[in-house]
Design an enzyme around this catalytic site. Structure first.
Site, PDB file in Angstrom:
ATOM      1  N   LYS A   1       0.816  -1.220   0.000  1.00 35.99           N
ATOM      2  CA  LYS A   1       0.000   0.000   0.000  1.00 35.99           C
ATOM      3  C   LYS A   1       0.851   1.273   0.000  1.00 35.99           C
ATOM      4  CE  LYS A   1      -4.396  -1.630   0.693  1.00 35.99           C
ATOM      5  NZ  LYS A   1      -4.355  -2.945   1.341  1.00 35.99           N
TER       6      LYS A   1
ATOM      7  N   GLU B   1     -10.131   6.214   2.666  1.00 38.20           N
ATOM      8  CA  GLU B   1     -11.045   5.213   3.209  1.00 38.20           C
ATOM      9  C   GLU B   1     -10.187   4.070   3.708  1.00 38.20           C
ATOM     10  OE1 GLU B   1      -9.975   5.088   0.182  1.00 38.20           O
ATOM     11  OE2 GLU B   1      -9.653   2.946  -0.182  1.00 38.20           O
TER      12      GLU B   1
ATOM     13  N   SER C   1       1.806  -9.718  -0.879  1.00 36.91           N
ATOM     14  CA  SER C   1       1.405  -8.306  -0.793  1.00 36.91           C
ATOM     15  C   SER C   1       1.663  -7.697   0.580  1.00 36.91           C
ATOM     16  CB  SER C   1      -0.068  -8.163  -1.170  1.00 36.91           C
ATOM     17  OG  SER C   1      -0.867  -9.068  -0.424  1.00 36.91           O
TER      18      SER C   1
END
Ligand SMILES: *Cc1c(COP(=O)(O)O)cnc(C)c1O
Length: 402
Positions: free
Chosen positions: A93, A115, A382
């Site tokens: 991220k 969000e 990830s």
């Protein structure tokens, strides 16, 4: 990052998917953002600042790790993991958040909003806001603030304000609605940092570009290590940002198979699933045309997966296009299979990987033994799995008191 993909027929469209379905005030702001982004993309100073932060703050390049034990145990294709779990804040991220926050600075914005579902994207945004000295407000469904108290506190430690969203079913989709509304109401000083390759143009394209550092590196690394490209590239798909970043630099190499792994939850034939590409239908939601899990009257269905990062009722438009063109294949992995993979990679490789990533690992476990030993799989991890340990223990009937 300069690659033009064949799915991109016009700005913001991937075949019929994508676009910009928003009120006019927001459209003006998004078009400004798209213009500034095009400018920034071509600006060597912007690219240099991005590269510097990725290297010196986020800890890139991430490793491309040969999983010798799993390769031997599964007895087929050679398995390599792209280690996004080793990035600062523990997941991919951060790649996207750094890029969007730099763009926000370039546009003179003082306030970042985001969000978040489980809290991962909110934490990454709060992290960069702290680094850049920007205000940060995070929208999170009330259900999620109750379930993820630790991440709420973490964001507050980083100086962010967390809003518990009480509309709708009080989960991620409602948090995205609240963030889009806030952005439309205060475009002068606010930049909405979108958490996945989803939403209205220019987000899907921009997020893909920022995450494409994953495949830019892995392509170079596999060439350095083996002198060739992989046969299969595999990544989990929620909204699709780590997967599109993992695929981007291979899309123009048709000999490389691209495989996205969705969360099947309790099974794709049950209502407790998040397998959007397999079970979704065309619709418009959160500013984009894409595939969504919906009922016959077009109401968005509740989604379910053990993994909070994968339970989004839609998918980024570029994935919908890649699926339609059969350039990428999408498969489902259930909760049970993902949990077994979580335990398997921990014991085999000494890596505690995020439960999201373990959906991809579970598919590697199925696929590798069916392939000859000269085939090569690159699978993206990830994120790291520390956040999931208590939930996995509970799944196995062990109560851990934090
Ligand atoms: C958020 C998250 C995902 C899912 O998001 P994508 O946009 O589909 O990548 C997957 N893995 C981890 C570790 C995450 O934090």
């Amino acid at each position: 990052m300069e690659t033009e993909y064949k799915t991109k027929k016009q700005a913001g469209r991937f075949l019929e998917y994508g676009g910009q379905y928003v009120p006019e005030t927001l459209m003006n702001e998004l078009n400004k953002m798209a213009d500034v982004y095009q400018e920034a993309k071509a600006d060597p100073d912007f690219q240099a600042e991005l590269a510097d932060l990725l290297a010196n703050y986020a800890n890139r390049p991430s490793l491309l790790y040969y999983a010798k034990n799993m390769t031997e145990d599964l007895g087929g294709a050679q398995i390599y993991f792209k280690r996004e779990d080793l990035n600062h804040t523990g997941a991919h991220k951060i790649n996207n958040v750094i890029g969007q926050a730099l763009l926000a600075k370039r546009m003179g914005k003082k306030r970042l909003i985001a969000e978040t579902g489980a809290g991962q994207h909110g934490v990454a945004t709060a992290t960069i806001a702290a680094l850049f000295g920007l205000e940060c407000e995070v929208f999170m469904g009330k259900e999620d603030t109750d379930r993820q108290r630790l991440n709420v506190y973490r964001m507050e430690l980083l100086g962010a304000k967390v809003h518990a969203v009480t509309s709708g079913s009080m989960v991620l989709k409602d948090a995205i609605n609240a963030a889009l509304q806030d952005f439309a109401a205060r475009p002068e000083d606010t930049f909405y940092v979108m958490g996945s390759a989803t939403g209205p143009h220019p987000y899907p394209e921009m997020v893909r570009d920022f995450q494409s550092v994953i495949s830019q590196e892995s392509k170079q690394q596999i060439q350095d290590q083996l002198g060739r490209l992989p046969d299969k590239v595999i990544a989990c798909v929620g909204g699709g940002s780590n997967a599109i970043g993992s695929f981007a630099h291979y899309i123009d190499h048709p000999e490389v198979d691209l495989i996205g792994v969705e969360a099947a939850g309790k099974g794709v034939d049950t209502d407790l699933t998040a397998a959007t590409i397999e079970k979704g239908r065309l619709g418009v939601f959160h500013g984009m045309k894409s595939l969504f899990l919906q009922n016959d009257s077009g109401q968005i269905n509740p989604v379910y997966s053990i993994s909070a990062g994968l339970d989004y009722p839609g998918v980024g438009p570029e994935h919908a296009a890649l699926a339609a063109e059969h350039r990428a294949q999408y498969v489902g992995i259930t909760d049970d299979e993902a949990v077994a993979a979580f335990e398997y990679i921990a014991k085999q490789e000494g890596i505690i990987a995020a439960i999201e990533s373990c959906h991809a690992v579970a598919y590697v476990q199925k696929l590798a033994p069916t392939l000859p030993k000269d085939q090569v799989i690159v699978c993206t991890l990830s994120g790291r799995g520390d956040k999931d340990v208590a939930a996995i223990a509970k799944y196995r009937g062990v109560e851990i008191h934090e």
